[in-house]
Design a protein around this motif. Structure first.
Motif, PDB file in Angstrom:
ATOM      1  N   UNK A  47       0.932  -1.215  -0.124  1.00 46.57           N
ATOM      2  CA  UNK A  47      -0.164  -0.053   0.178  1.00 46.57           C
ATOM      3  C   UNK A  47       0.745   1.395   0.090  1.00 46.57           C
ATOM      4  N   UNK A  48       2.080   1.160  -0.218  1.00 50.56           N
ATOM      5  CA  UNK A  48       3.045   2.141  -0.685  1.00 50.56           C
ATOM      6  C   UNK A  48       3.771   1.585  -1.933  1.00 50.56           C
ATOM      7  N   UNK A  49       3.155   1.563  -3.061  1.00 46.58           N
ATOM      8  CA  UNK A  49       3.527   1.034  -4.083  1.00 46.58           C
ATOM      9  C   UNK A  49       2.988   1.274  -5.534  1.00 46.58           C
ATOM     10  N   UNK A  50       3.535   1.079  -6.479  1.00 48.62           N
ATOM     11  CA  UNK A  50       2.815   1.219  -7.922  1.00 48.62           C
ATOM     12  C   UNK A  50       2.761  -0.032  -8.266  1.00 48.62           C
ATOM     13  N   UNK A  51       1.327  -0.190  -8.630  1.00 44.96           N
ATOM     14  CA  UNK A  51       0.973  -1.645  -9.197  1.00 44.96           C
ATOM     15  C   UNK A  51       0.474  -1.455 -10.792  1.00 44.96           C
ATOM     16  N   UNK A  52       1.211  -2.451 -11.491  1.00 41.86           N
ATOM     17  CA  UNK A  52       1.087  -2.291 -12.888  1.00 41.86           C
ATOM     18  C   UNK A  52      -0.117  -3.204 -13.249  1.00 41.86           C
ATOM     19  N   UNK A  53      -0.756  -3.135 -14.404  1.00 41.56           N
ATOM     20  CA  UNK A  53      -1.768  -3.819 -14.737  1.00 41.56           C
ATOM     21  C   UNK A  53      -1.439  -5.159 -14.546  1.00 41.56           C
ATOM     22  N   UNK A  54      -0.399  -5.617 -14.725  1.00 43.65           N
ATOM     23  CA  UNK A  54      -0.268  -6.999 -14.920  1.00 43.65           C
ATOM     24  C   UNK A  54      -0.131  -7.792 -13.112  1.00 43.65           C
ATOM     25  N   UNK A  55       0.358  -7.014 -12.511  1.00 43.71           N
ATOM     26  CA  UNK A  55       0.034  -6.939 -10.884  1.00 43.71           C
ATOM     27  C   UNK A  55      -1.163  -6.907 -10.570  1.00 43.71           C
ATOM     28  N   UNK A  56      -2.082  -6.188 -10.940  1.00 51.67           N
ATOM     29  CA  UNK A  56      -3.410  -5.899 -10.560  1.00 51.67           C
ATOM     30  C   UNK A  56      -4.190  -7.331 -11.020  1.00 51.67           C
ATOM     31  N   UNK A  57      -3.824  -7.616 -12.350  1.00 53.55           N
ATOM     32  CA  UNK A  57      -4.405  -8.746 -12.883  1.00 53.55           C
ATOM     33  C   UNK A  57      -4.101 -10.166 -11.957  1.00 53.55           C
ATOM     34  N   UNK A  58      -2.888 -10.247 -11.678  1.00 50.74           N
ATOM     35  CA  UNK A  58      -2.352 -11.376 -10.649  1.00 50.74           C
ATOM     36  C   UNK A  58      -3.329 -11.128  -9.255  1.00 50.74           C
ATOM     37  N   UNK A  59      -3.453  -9.893  -8.765  1.00 54.68           N
ATOM     38  CA  UNK A  59      -4.151  -9.992  -7.470  1.00 54.68           C
ATOM     39  C   UNK A  59      -5.580 -10.131  -7.827  1.00 54.68           C
ATOM     40  N   UNK A  60      -6.354  -9.708  -8.944  1.00 50.08           N
ATOM     41  CA  UNK A  60      -7.749 -10.234  -9.272  1.00 50.08           C
ATOM     42  C   UNK A  60      -7.820 -11.951  -9.372  1.00 50.08           C
ATOM     43  N   UNK A  61      -7.008 -12.605  -9.921  1.00 50.96           N
ATOM     44  CA  UNK A  61      -6.769 -14.016  -9.766  1.00 50.96           C
ATOM     45  C   UNK A  61      -6.697 -14.547  -8.186  1.00 50.96           C
ATOM     46  N   UNK A  62      -5.969 -13.983  -7.707  1.00 53.72           N
ATOM     47  CA  UNK A  62      -5.733 -14.694  -6.344  1.00 53.72           C
ATOM     48  C   UNK A  62      -6.968 -14.225  -5.638  1.00 53.72           C
ATOM     49  N   UNK A  63      -7.506 -12.967  -5.514  1.00 54.22           N
ATOM     50  CA  UNK A  63      -8.686 -12.622  -5.073  1.00 54.22           C
ATOM     51  C   UNK A  63      -9.858 -13.565  -5.212  1.00 54.22           C
ATOM     52  N   UNK A  64      -9.960 -13.966  -6.373  1.00 54.70           N
ATOM     53  CA  UNK A  64     -11.105 -14.688  -7.004  1.00 54.70           C
ATOM     54  C   UNK A  64     -10.925 -16.144  -6.484  1.00 54.70           C
ATOM     55  N   UNK A  65      -9.504 -16.571  -5.839  1.00 50.74           N
ATOM     56  CA  UNK A  65      -9.507 -17.993  -5.693  1.00 50.74           C
ATOM     57  C   UNK A  65      -9.434 -17.908  -4.091  1.00 50.74           C
ATOM     58  N   UNK A  66      -9.942 -16.750  -3.475  1.00 49.65           N
ATOM     59  CA  UNK A  66      -9.994 -16.621  -1.891  1.00 49.65           C
ATOM     60  C   UNK A  66      -8.831 -16.022  -1.267  1.00 49.65           C
ATOM     61  N   UNK A  67      -7.686 -15.874  -1.850  1.00 52.53           N
ATOM     62  CA  UNK A  67      -6.441 -15.337  -1.458  1.00 52.53           C
ATOM     63  C   UNK A  67      -6.279 -13.827  -1.468  1.00 52.53           C
ATOM     64  N   UNK A  68      -6.588 -12.944  -0.567  1.00 50.48           N
ATOM     65  CA  UNK A  68      -7.010 -11.849  -0.733  1.00 50.48           C
ATOM     66  C   UNK A  68      -6.001 -10.832  -0.208  1.00 50.48           C
ATOM     67  N   UNK A  69      -4.888 -11.312   0.114  1.00 51.66           N
ATOM     68  CA  UNK A  69      -3.804 -10.545   0.902  1.00 51.66           C
ATOM     69  C   UNK A  69      -2.877  -9.890  -0.385  1.00 51.66           C
TER      70      UNK A  69
END
Length: 196
Positions: A133-155
């Motif tokens: 939360x002091x970071x620059x998230x690129x679209x590829x990183x956010x796509x990874x976060x979205x995938x993890x979040x969808x699988x119940x890993x939301x950290x």
């Protein structure tokens, strides 16, 4: 081509440990969300405030807002709501609980950004892990976060730990102090010379 960079102030947390809305604390003579909004805007012109629907009324009109529109809890919701609104963008993300952060830390982060990575993150001086939360998230990183979040890993931190990121040792790391409790709020105020 680097993704266009936008700013995001994350205000949607429940602030349970602080016992009051952290985004409204006036360390700098104005609500913290507003202080951070103008701080980031000095570095990146296009900045949004991320919040829950019921927080909208606490913000001034005319401020660009992205309300949480992803089911779930935690900071990933704000990040993924911003990604859904502007999937082409990279986001400089700042948590609202950073009372000591200044333009020098933001400039350091932006000037060292590597847009071909999934994210560019400052390293926490407290545990040597990436600061999601002091970071620059690129679209590829956010796509990874979205995938993890969808699988119940939301950290978001765990997503960064398993991604291709650049970690930066911030020469102004004292500014990464988080204020999540009333004691930490008092400590931050002391450090700022407010004495709350």
């Amino acid at each position: 081509m680097a993704a266009p960079l936008k700013g995001l102030i994350l205000c949607g947390g429940r602030s349970t440990r602080m016992k009051q809305d952290k985004s409204q604390i006036a360390y700098h003579g104005m609500p913290q969300w507003e202080y951070l909004y103008y701080l980031v805007q000095a570095v990146i012109p296009e900045v949004y405030v991320s919040c829950r629907e019921e927080q909208r009324d606490t913000l001034r009109t005319g401020i660009p807002v992205i309300t949480d529109n992803v089911a779930g809890a935690g900071p990933s919701v704000g990040l993924l709501s911003a990604h859904a609104a502007h999937p082409e963008a990279a986001w400089l993300v700042l948590a609202v609980d950073l009372p000591l952060i200044s333009e020098q830390s933001l400039n350091y982060l932006v000037s060292n950004r590597q847009a071909d990575k999934d994210a560019t993150s400052l390293i926490s001086p407290f545990n040597q892990l990436p600061e999601p939360l002091i970071a620059i998230w690129e679209p590829s990183g956010l796509a990874l976060l979205e995938k993890n979040f969808g699988e119940g890993r939301n950290c978001p931190r765990k997503t960064l730990l398993n991604a291709d990121i650049l970690q930066l040792e911030n020469p102004f790391s004292v500014e990464q102090f988080n204020a999540n409790t009333e004691e930490e709020m008092s400590e931050a105020s002391r450090k700022l010379g407010n004495g709350h």
